[in-house]
Design a protein around this motif. Structure first.
Motif, PDB file in Angstrom:
ATOM      1  N   LYS A 315       0.836  -1.213   0.000  1.00 44.83           N
ATOM      2  CA  LYS A 315       0.000   0.000   0.000  1.00 44.83           C
ATOM      3  C   LYS A 315       0.868   1.259   0.000  1.00 44.83           C
ATOM      4  N   GLU A 327      -8.293  -3.451  -3.036  1.00 42.26           N
ATOM      5  CA  GLU A 327      -7.790  -4.113  -1.810  1.00 42.26           C
ATOM      6  C   GLU A 327      -7.595  -5.621  -2.001  1.00 42.26           C
ATOM      7  N   GLU A 331      -4.101  -7.756  -1.452  1.00 38.02           N
ATOM      8  CA  GLU A 331      -4.039  -8.877  -0.508  1.00 38.02           C
ATOM      9  C   GLU A 331      -3.627 -10.173  -1.204  1.00 38.02           C
TER      10      GLU A 331
END
Length: 475
Positions: A315, A327, A331
């Motif tokens: 990030k 997101e 991940e």
């Protein structure tokens, strides 16, 4: 005929000349001047503190024998350390040191004032012929504490780095040795400390150099016969950062010169920061006296970042590059690339590049393609847990039995094999391996590796164990 300092020293030189190599005599004894003789004490003048340290380290016994032959058992040697005019310092600095009792030598009492503003200082970073005495730090300002994100894997090293940056040379973390595997941020953290010190203490001389470049400079100085200038240059640095210090392995000349530079800096309250891919206890072909100094301060390990830290790193990288990414994709990348930070950032850069060059939207499918290529092209590092499971299965026992305190021969051998393969196939330190395989210490792991090597060459059945397990653990 009256006995003079010169006549006593000439007799000593005759004896010394007969007992050492001609080149060593020419280098280390011809430049010495006899100054005076008084009360069984002979005063000799040497060119520098390094010169005195070298004599005391390598020739103290022969000096003692030679002087005792001339002046008897109560003989004393007084060194007068006179810096050459290179540093504009014409005053000799004298220190009384009995060579006949080397244990009483306190090198830290000999302090030579150095003037780093001298225009005659030879800077190994400056191209010959270009007049420039300013010492550039060689630091990369892009490596800062701000973009070195903290997690469980690096908290100790980062905190120690901040402490050193706030008070260089004034903490117990001297030297600070940062160690860990490839791509975990050792170089980044070393630069960050240097950059922070330059911000806080602009008057201090900070220098970053790789051990490889340091070695090359030393070799060049020997070739050009200005080795003392090389040593004196490094002795004026306030904060010396040496990257990949394990590169000094087996290079005895460079280790020796670094030993003396290190001593001088440490004794004068200067900060030394080192990075290595191994803990001091795991370094091969590094002299013990140097290793013992590496252990004076703090050795802080950088480990592979956990999932949360990997997400934060990604990030942060995206934020700095001004890129937005869903997101779930961040991940996904963090979950599948665990080996090191360099590969993690490389994967995200590849993903952005694929997206922009091919005008594709960043999707999970695209992320899978990029990650798959990355994982395939990266040599997979097996874990210590995986090694223990494979070894336990092979010997038909459970992992708890492997780790137990039992001294039954087949279990001990299985445990030793697990330690051997953990050292061979992972970047973990000996202490870390021992801790994970039954809470043993690093000495036990070292002993296990030596035992496996010995049994492999002498025991046919044991050699088969090693061969079978090597195939099962092939990565």
């Amino acid at each position: 005929m009256s006995v003079t300092a010169q006549s006593v020293w000439n007799n000593c030189l005759e004896f010394i000349k007969d007992n050492i190599q001609p080149q060593a005599y020419k280098t280390w004894f011809e430049p010495i001047l006899a100054v005076k003789l008084s009360d069984n004490s002979l005063s000799i003048q040497v060119p520098s503190k390094f010169f005195y340290e070298w004599l005391e380290e390598h020739y103290v016994k022969i000096l003692k024998v030679a002087l005792t032959k001339e002046l008897g058992e109560t003989a004393k040697l007084v060194y007068i350390i006179k810096m050459e005019n290179t540093y504009g310092n014409k005053q000799p600095f004298t220190e009384r040191i009995p060579s006949s009792n080397r244990s009483s030598v306190k090198a830290q009492d000999v302090d030579i004032p150095l003037n780093n503003k001298s225009p005659e200082l030879r800077n190994p970073f400056v191209i010959p012929g270009i007049r420039n005495v300013k010492i550039e730090s060689q630091l990369n300002p892009n490596y800062s504490f701000e973009n070195f994100l903290e997690g469980d894997s690096n908290r100790l090293a980062r905190s120690a780095g901040l402490a050193v940056a706030s008070k260089p040379g004034g903490t117990s973390f001297n030297p600070l040795l940062i160690f860990g595997g490839v791509g975990l941020g050792k170089t980044h953290l070393a630069h960050a400390i240097g950059v922070d010190i330059k911000d806080k203490y602009p008057e201090k001389t900070v220098l970053y150099i790789s051990a490889e470049k340091f070695t090359q400079q030393y070799i060049d100085s020997v070739k050009k016969n200005n080795r003392n200038d090389f040593i004196h240059f490094y002795q004026i640095i306030d904060i010396l950062i040496i990257d990949d210090v394990q590169f000094l392995s087996g290079k005895t000349g460079t280790q020796d010169v670094f030993f003396h530079i290190f001593n001088h800096l440490h004794q004068n309250g200067k900060q030394v920061i080192l990075t290595s891919d191994k803990a001091p206890v795991d370094m091969q072909d590094i002299e013990q006296r140097l290793l013992s100094r590496f252990k004076w301060g703090l050795s802080a390990e950088l480990q592979s970042p956990d999932f949360e830290t990997r997400v934060s790193i990604l990030k942060n990288k995206l934020y700095r590059d001004g890129v937005e990414m869903p997101e779930d994709i961040v991940e996904y990348v963090a979950k599948n690339i665990k080996s090191n930070i360099r590969e993690l950032e490389g994967a995200i850069i590849s993903l952005i590049a694929q997206s922009s060059f091919n005008k594709k939207e960043i999707t999970i499918d695209l992320a899978k393609q990029v990650v798959e290529k990355f994982v395939k092209n990266t040599k997979r590092e097996v874990s210590i847990d995986y090694i223990q499971k494979i070894v336990s299965d092979y010997f038909q026992m459970d992992v708890d039995t492997l780790q137990s305190k039992t001294r039954k021969r087949h279990i001990v051998q299985a445990r030793q094999l697990a330690m051997f393969f953990a050292k061979k196939l992972t970047k973990a330190s000996l202490a870390s391996i021992g801790s994970q395989i039954g809470k043993r210490d690093h000495a036990t792991v070292l002993h296990a590796c030596k035992t496996v090597d010995n049994l492999t060459s002498t025991d046919k059945q044991f050699r088969k164990y090693v061969e079978d397990l090597s195939k099962k653990l092939a990565v």
